[in-house]
Scaffold this active site. Structure first.
Site, PDB file in Angstrom:
ATOM      1  N   LYS A 228       0.753  -1.434   0.269  1.00 46.69           N
ATOM      2  CA  LYS A 228      -0.056  -0.085  -0.065  1.00 46.69           C
ATOM      3  C   LYS A 228       0.795   1.203   0.033  1.00 46.69           C
ATOM      4  O   LYS A 228       0.397   2.295  -0.581  1.00 46.69           O
ATOM      5  CB  LYS A 228      -0.912   0.110   1.135  1.00 46.69           C
ATOM      6  CG  LYS A 228      -2.106  -1.094   1.357  1.00 46.69           C
ATOM      7  CD  LYS A 228      -3.182  -0.527   0.068  1.00 46.69           C
ATOM      8  CE  LYS A 228      -4.378  -1.375   0.365  1.00 46.69           C
ATOM      9  NZ  LYS A 228      -5.460  -0.612  -0.604  1.00 46.69           N
TER      10      LYS A 228
ATOM     11  N   ASP B 211      -8.670   0.031   6.572  1.00 48.25           N
ATOM     12  CA  ASP B 211      -8.860  -1.399   7.233  1.00 48.25           C
ATOM     13  C   ASP B 211      -7.478  -1.759   7.616  1.00 48.25           C
ATOM     14  O   ASP B 211      -7.304  -3.136   8.005  1.00 48.25           O
ATOM     15  CB  ASP B 211      -9.449  -2.023   6.261  1.00 48.25           C
ATOM     16  CG  ASP B 211      -9.066  -2.243   4.819  1.00 48.25           C
ATOM     17  OD1 ASP B 211      -7.906  -1.924   4.585  1.00 48.25           O
ATOM     18  OD2 ASP B 211     -10.109  -2.320   4.074  1.00 48.25           O
TER      19      ASP B 211
END
Length: 396
Positions: A71, A121
């Site tokens: 990410k 998340d």
């Protein structure tokens, strides 16, 4: 094992999905970050034998720029672009030239005080917080109430303020959007009406993974994959993969298989409906990084036209895939293993032989799978893989 849902995409187009990959600017940017190195493209003969194909490559993103997930690639590029745009608006110029993170930090100094905000998340929020720490900025990360403590602590370890939202990931996204202000930039990997630039930059940032794969396969004198399996949450990473392999002039056009949790299959459900839909929560799944109820509006046009087959799976498939990857010496969290999980579920279903034809698999096929995170919840990883309570370090 548990049930699956499979959808042959009725919206898939034979034509290119858009103008193609964003070029190599994100890759050149990432090369200037501390600790950059291409992640391994692992040849896994054990998996190939198990799946009955010639080759299975696993792009192992369990360690990327000092974090246990991919990410940071999207978050860092989007943060940079957002900060540079903010600098042009406030100061009249961007950041170039710069060569090191220290030089970039000096240029960002003129924008302080400034906070970066995001909903997450787990992995995206930690990546945004890491970028804030590297650049000397504050960060505020919004998380859903069901997030496990290990992931919250990982975000806090980057110096971030973590705000737990009473609700789902989608609720955390809505709350983060309220933070946008002159002194607070929202760095989201999903989009909504009026908010599209940053999530588009996130998708661009993920292109580094694909360029690395192309270069490594060229070095090995291997042709591209026949099947690419990609995890889908809001769809940002799947959009990057689709954009790369469906670009005009792409060297190969593999089949694309998209994988989602059964309780959060927002992209599959949207494709079924013919337009983006929001699934009501809760979206509970051990595949926490994919537990999203609404597709990104930026990702939707790419993914809905580019992915050939969608599959929604229950959690036990992810756990089986974690154990299977461990046998090939690959440490993968539940979200990281979801791609392989979807492929295992499809091939082991009652219509496995038909499924092989659907996705073009035979004994000469090459398959590309992404392990997009390591053991981000070390205790859970140990329970699933070893049947024990011992923790596994998430750091190299």
């Amino acid at each position: 094992m548990s049930r699956i849902r499979v959808l042959l995409n009725p919206l898939a187009s034979a034509s290119p999905v858009d103008a193609g990959p964003p070029g190599r600017e994100p890759l050149e940017f990432h090369r200037r970050l501390p600790g950059y190195a291409p992640t391994p493209l692992m040849d896994t003969p054990r998996l190939a034998d198990s799946l009955g194909v010639r080759r299975v490559w696993v792009k192992d993103e369990s360690h990327r720029l000092g974090l246990p997930a991919f990410k940071i690639l999207g978050a860092s590029w989007a943060t940079y672009r957002a900060l540079e745009e903010h600098a042009r608006e406030r100061l009249g110029s961007g950041f170039e030239p710069w060569q090191s993170i220290e030089e970039l930090k000096e240029k960002v100094e003129h924008l302080k005080p400034l906070t970066l905000a995001a909903a997450t998340d787990g992995n995206h929020g930690r990546a945004v917080a890491r970028m804030a720490r590297l650049l000397g900025l504050r960060s505020r990360i919004f998380v859903p109430s069901e997030m496990v403590r290990a992931r919250i602590e990982a975000i806090e370890s980057e110096g971030a303020e973590v705000v737990v939202v009473d609700g789902t990931y989608d609720d955390a996204v809505a709350r983060s959007a309220e933070e946008a202000a002159e002194r607070c930039l929202v760095i989201s990997d999903t989009s909504w009406p009026g908010y599209t630039s940053v999530p588009r930059w996130v998708i661009e940032g993920y292109s580094t993974i694909l360029w690395e794969i192309d270069r490594e396969l060229e070095r090995r004198e291997e042709k591209g994959p026949d099947l690419v399996v990609v995890q889908i949450g809001v769809g940002a990473f799947a959009a990057a993969v689709t954009r790369h392999y469906r670009a005009p002039g792409a060297p190969s056009r593999p089949k694309l298989l998209g994988v989602e949790p059964e309780r959060a299959a927002c992209m599959l459900s949207s494709v079924e409906a013919g337009h983006p839909v929001q699934l009501p929560g809760p979206h509970t799944s051990v595949m926490a990084g994919l537990s999203c109820g609404t597709p990104s509006l930026i990702a939707w046009p790419l993914v809905s036209r580019g992915v050939d087959v969608f599959i929604a799976i229950e959690d036990e498939w992810a756990k089986e895939a974690m154990r299977e990857l461990a046998r090939s010496n690959i440490v993968s969290g539940e979200t990281g293993a979801a791609g392989l999980a979807g492929l295992l579920a499809l091939l082991k279903s009652k219509t496995g032989a038909e499924a092989r034809k659907l996705i073009g698999l035979n004994e000469e096929a090459s398959v590309l799978i992404f392990n997009c995170e390591g053991a981000t919840d070390p205790e859970s990883y140990a329970r699933v893989v070893y049947g024990a309570n011992k923790a596994v370090s998430e750091n190299p």
